[in-house]
Design a protein around this motif. Structure first.
Motif, PDB file in Angstrom:
ATOM      1  N   LEU A   1      -1.896  11.007   0.386  1.00 24.08           N
ATOM      2  CA  LEU A   1      -1.842  10.112   1.536  1.00 24.08           C
ATOM      3  C   LEU A   1      -0.491   9.430   1.691  1.00 24.08           C
ATOM      4  O   LEU A   1      -0.343   8.511   2.500  1.00 24.08           O
ATOM      5  CB  LEU A   1      -2.929   9.032   1.399  1.00 24.08           C
ATOM      6  CG  LEU A   1      -4.379   9.540   1.383  1.00 24.08           C
ATOM      7  CD1 LEU A   1      -5.306   8.477   0.824  1.00 24.08           C
ATOM      8  CD2 LEU A   1      -4.813   9.933   2.784  1.00 24.08           C
ATOM      9  N   ALA A   2       0.521   9.897   0.941  1.00 17.50           N
ATOM     10  CA  ALA A   2       1.808   9.198   0.898  1.00 17.50           C
ATOM     11  C   ALA A   2       2.510   9.183   2.248  1.00 17.50           C
ATOM     12  O   ALA A   2       3.189   8.215   2.593  1.00 17.50           O
ATOM     13  CB  ALA A   2       2.703   9.841  -0.162  1.00 17.50           C
TER      14      ALA A   2
ATOM     15  N   PRO B   1       0.811  -1.222   0.000  1.00 19.84           N
ATOM     16  CA  PRO B   1       0.000   0.000   0.000  1.00 19.84           C
ATOM     17  C   PRO B   1       0.839   1.265   0.000  1.00 19.84           C
ATOM     18  O   PRO B   1       0.474   2.266  -0.610  1.00 19.84           O
ATOM     19  CB  PRO B   1      -0.832  -0.133   1.283  1.00 19.84           C
ATOM     20  CG  PRO B   1      -0.861  -1.595   1.576  1.00 19.84           C
ATOM     21  CD  PRO B   1       0.456  -2.125   1.103  1.00 19.84           C
ATOM     22  N   GLY B   2       1.979   1.222   0.699  1.00 21.61           N
ATOM     23  CA  GLY B   2       2.842   2.401   0.719  1.00 21.61           C
ATOM     24  C   GLY B   2       3.353   2.753  -0.659  1.00 21.61           C
ATOM     25  O   GLY B   2       3.434   3.933  -1.023  1.00 21.61           O
TER      26      GLY B   2
ATOM     27  N   ASP C   1      -5.478   0.947 -11.356  1.00 19.54           N
ATOM     28  CA  ASP C   1      -5.840   2.282 -10.899  1.00 19.54           C
ATOM     29  C   ASP C   1      -6.816   2.206  -9.723  1.00 19.54           C
ATOM     30  O   ASP C   1      -6.704   2.972  -8.752  1.00 19.54           O
ATOM     31  CB  ASP C   1      -6.462   3.059 -12.057  1.00 19.54           C
ATOM     32  CG  ASP C   1      -6.346   4.556 -11.869  1.00 19.54           C
ATOM     33  OD1 ASP C   1      -5.306   5.117 -12.218  1.00 19.54           O
ATOM     34  OD2 ASP C   1      -7.306   5.159 -11.356  1.00 19.54           O
ATOM     35  N   VAL C   2      -7.775   1.301  -9.798  1.00 21.92           N
ATOM     36  CA  VAL C   2      -8.724   1.138  -8.696  1.00 21.92           C
ATOM     37  C   VAL C   2      -8.017   0.606  -7.454  1.00 21.92           C
ATOM     38  O   VAL C   2      -8.384   0.955  -6.322  1.00 21.92           O
ATOM     39  CB  VAL C   2      -9.874   0.209  -9.122  1.00 21.92           C
ATOM     40  CG1 VAL C   2     -10.763  -0.150  -7.943  1.00 21.92           C
ATOM     41  CG2 VAL C   2     -10.711   0.879 -10.207  1.00 21.92           C
ATOM     42  N   ALA C   3      -6.977  -0.216  -7.630  1.00 20.48           N
ATOM     43  CA  ALA C   3      -6.219  -0.710  -6.477  1.00 20.48           C
ATOM     44  C   ALA C   3      -5.584   0.436  -5.704  1.00 20.48           C
ATOM     45  O   ALA C   3      -5.538   0.408  -4.465  1.00 20.48           O
ATOM     46  CB  ALA C   3      -5.145  -1.692  -6.948  1.00 20.48           C
ATOM     47  N   VAL C   4      -5.108   1.460  -6.415  1.00 26.64           N
ATOM     48  CA  VAL C   4      -4.555   2.646  -5.748  1.00 26.64           C
ATOM     49  C   VAL C   4      -5.648   3.342  -4.941  1.00 26.64           C
ATOM     50  O   VAL C   4      -5.437   3.751  -3.791  1.00 26.64           O
ATOM     51  CB  VAL C   4      -3.939   3.600  -6.784  1.00 26.64           C
ATOM     52  CG1 VAL C   4      -3.470   4.887  -6.121  1.00 26.64           C
ATOM     53  CG2 VAL C   4      -2.784   2.937  -7.511  1.00 26.64           C
ATOM     54  N   SER C   5      -6.824   3.489  -5.539  1.00 27.52           N
ATOM     55  CA  SER C   5      -7.930   4.151  -4.843  1.00 27.52           C
ATOM     56  C   SER C   5      -8.332   3.390  -3.590  1.00 27.52           C
ATOM     57  O   SER C   5      -8.608   3.995  -2.537  1.00 27.52           O
ATOM     58  CB  SER C   5      -9.132   4.281  -5.789  1.00 27.52           C
ATOM     59  OG  SER C   5      -8.807   5.043  -6.924  1.00 27.52           O
ATOM     60  N   LEU C   6      -8.372   2.055  -3.656  1.00 29.57           N
ATOM     61  CA  LEU C   6      -8.769   1.265  -2.494  1.00 29.57           C
ATOM     62  C   LEU C   6      -7.703   1.302  -1.403  1.00 29.57           C
ATOM     63  O   LEU C   6      -8.027   1.292  -0.204  1.00 29.57           O
ATOM     64  CB  LEU C   6      -9.051  -0.175  -2.922  1.00 29.57           C
ATOM     65  CG  LEU C   6     -10.275  -0.356  -3.816  1.00 29.57           C
ATOM     66  CD1 LEU C   6     -10.468  -1.822  -4.177  1.00 29.57           C
ATOM     67  CD2 LEU C   6     -11.529   0.178  -3.146  1.00 29.57           C
ATOM     68  N   ALA C   7      -6.434   1.359  -1.794  1.00 28.97           N
ATOM     69  CA  ALA C   7      -5.380   1.522  -0.789  1.00 28.97           C
ATOM     70  C   ALA C   7      -5.518   2.866  -0.091  1.00 28.97           C
ATOM     71  O   ALA C   7      -5.337   2.969   1.136  1.00 28.97           O
ATOM     72  CB  ALA C   7      -4.004   1.395  -1.449  1.00 28.97           C
ATOM     73  N   GLY C   8      -5.852   3.906  -0.843  1.00 28.62           N
ATOM     74  CA  GLY C   8      -6.105   5.211  -0.243  1.00 28.62           C
ATOM     75  C   GLY C   8      -7.314   5.177   0.663  1.00 28.62           C
ATOM     76  O   GLY C   8      -7.327   5.808   1.728  1.00 28.62           O
TER      77      GLY C   8
END
Length: 381
Positions: free
Chosen positions: A238-239, A229-230, A360-367
């Motif tokens: 959110l980094a 996730p990082g 791209d959705v994986a980035v959104s869900l991690a956020g």
């Protein structure tokens, strides 16, 4: 925190945010959509009046004026939004209210003139405004904008699938020259044709929802374990925060995630179908002579002139026979339904379009996981 909220809105995940956040500046955020609906409506009516055969200068001026004002309103609202001063915020709120007042109170008179019909139409415009505000609250505009940007960036995948679907396109061209279909297209009403298209679109939409729902479930099970996730949030607001632990999606969040993926794919389907529609319009206009068109369609008479009858598109007269418009629309939608099914089984298309979409959705869900973890530790204001 405002940057975090904007990041979720820009990525089409408004339902991750709290109700209070989604309610902020709601009128100002809904005003561009109201202005867009009004400008599009006025522009279509302007074209219909202009091509109708007996245009009235007063009506043309009214519709042109309302189109110009409403089309310019979103740009004015965007300029005020970019300024952080108190005067700019007040001006944005005032402009938003003015846009909605113009749409509800002025638009009916611009369309119907000073008549009782204009007063009777006001509740319709008010209902459209209220529905638009509600859709803005649940984030439909955010979902649509993100999906359109992603679909446009991946438009090259359309060419990939089109080249692989060429055999079917050639078969569709053969079907296009079937006399029975031309007779059906000549006799079917535009309302019945839209009902048929709606039915086919509902079938395609149900297929997309079922397929993408499975993709989302697999994404939460597989990608959360395989990706850091990082690393996913390295270039986001959110980094610098500690990554959150993945938690099950609530039903509004699941609907939101499925919706952004469905809308992104649906936009590509619409672009594909629109391209085929224009192709078949051109093919019918060039390859089918008027006398053959009359023979195939069996047209006997027209409201104005002799067969083949002139075509219309949302009330706007077009220089193409009505039967060609109906036939091209019907065949293009059938091809679009095939395109919808092909997107889930074609490996090259999945590589070009679906895999970037899932990533791209994986980035959104991690956020989303990080945002909710921060929300549990400290109330978000």
């Amino acid at each position: 925190m405002r940057q975090v909220h904007d990041w979720f809105l820009q990525r089409g995940l408004p339902l991750v945010l709290t109700r209070r956040v989604r309610s902020r500046a709601l009128m100002a955020r809904a005003a561009p959509a109201v202005a867009g609906v009004g400008a599009l409506t006025a522009a279509v009516l302007l074209l219909a009046e202009w091509t109708g055969g007996d245009p009235q200068a007063v009506v043309l001026l009214r519709l042109a004026g309302i189109t110009t004002v409403l089309a310019a309103a979103p740009f004015a609202l965007e300029v005020l939004h970019r300024r952080s001063t108190t005067a700019a915020r007040l001006g944005r709120r005032t402009t938003a209210l003015a846009v909605m007042g113009i749409f509800v109170l002025v638009m009916p008179f611009a369309v119907s003139g000073l008549s009782a019909a204009a007063l009777a139409e006001m509740p319709v415009f008010l209902t459209v405004t209220v529905v638009t505000i509600w859709l803005t609250y649940i984030g439909l505009g955010s979902i649509a904008l993100w999906a359109f940007r992603f679909a446009w960036e991946q438009v090259g995948a359309l060419g990939t699938l089109l080249s692989r679907a060429l055999p079917l396109l050639m078969l569709t061209v053969v079907v296009y020259f079937t006399g029975e279909l031309w007779q059906l297209s000549a006799r079917v009403t535009r309302e019945r044709l839209w009902q048929t298209i709606g039915f086919l679109a509902a079938v395609g939409l149900a297929f997309m929802v079922a397929t993408i729902r499975d993709e989302v479930s697999a994404l939460r099970q597989d990608r959360t374990r395989q990706s850091d996730p990082g690393a996913l949030l390295a270039e986001t607001p959110l980094a610098r925060l500690a990554p959150g632990t993945p938690t099950p999606l609530s039903w509004p969040e699941r609907v939101n995630v499925v919706a952004v993926m469905v809308v992104a794919q649906a936009i590509q389907v619409v672009l594909f179908t629109a391209g085929l529609f224009l192709f078949f319009i051109a093919l019918g206009f060039v390859a089918v002579p008027p006398d053959v068109l009359v023979l195939w369609s069996g047209e006997q008479s027209c409201p104005v002139g002799v067969p083949p009858c002139d075509g219309t598109w949302f009330g706007v007269h077009v220089p193409v026979p009505q039967t060609v418009v109906h036939m091209s629309l019907f065949v293009a939608v059938l091809s679009g339904l095939y395109f919808t099914v092909s997107t889930s089984v074609d490996p090259l298309y999945r590589e070009r379009f679906f895999e970037p979409l899932i990533s791209d959705v994986a980035v959104s869900l991690a956020g989303r996981d990080t945002y909710l973890a921060m929300h549990r530790e400290e109330p978000i204001r």
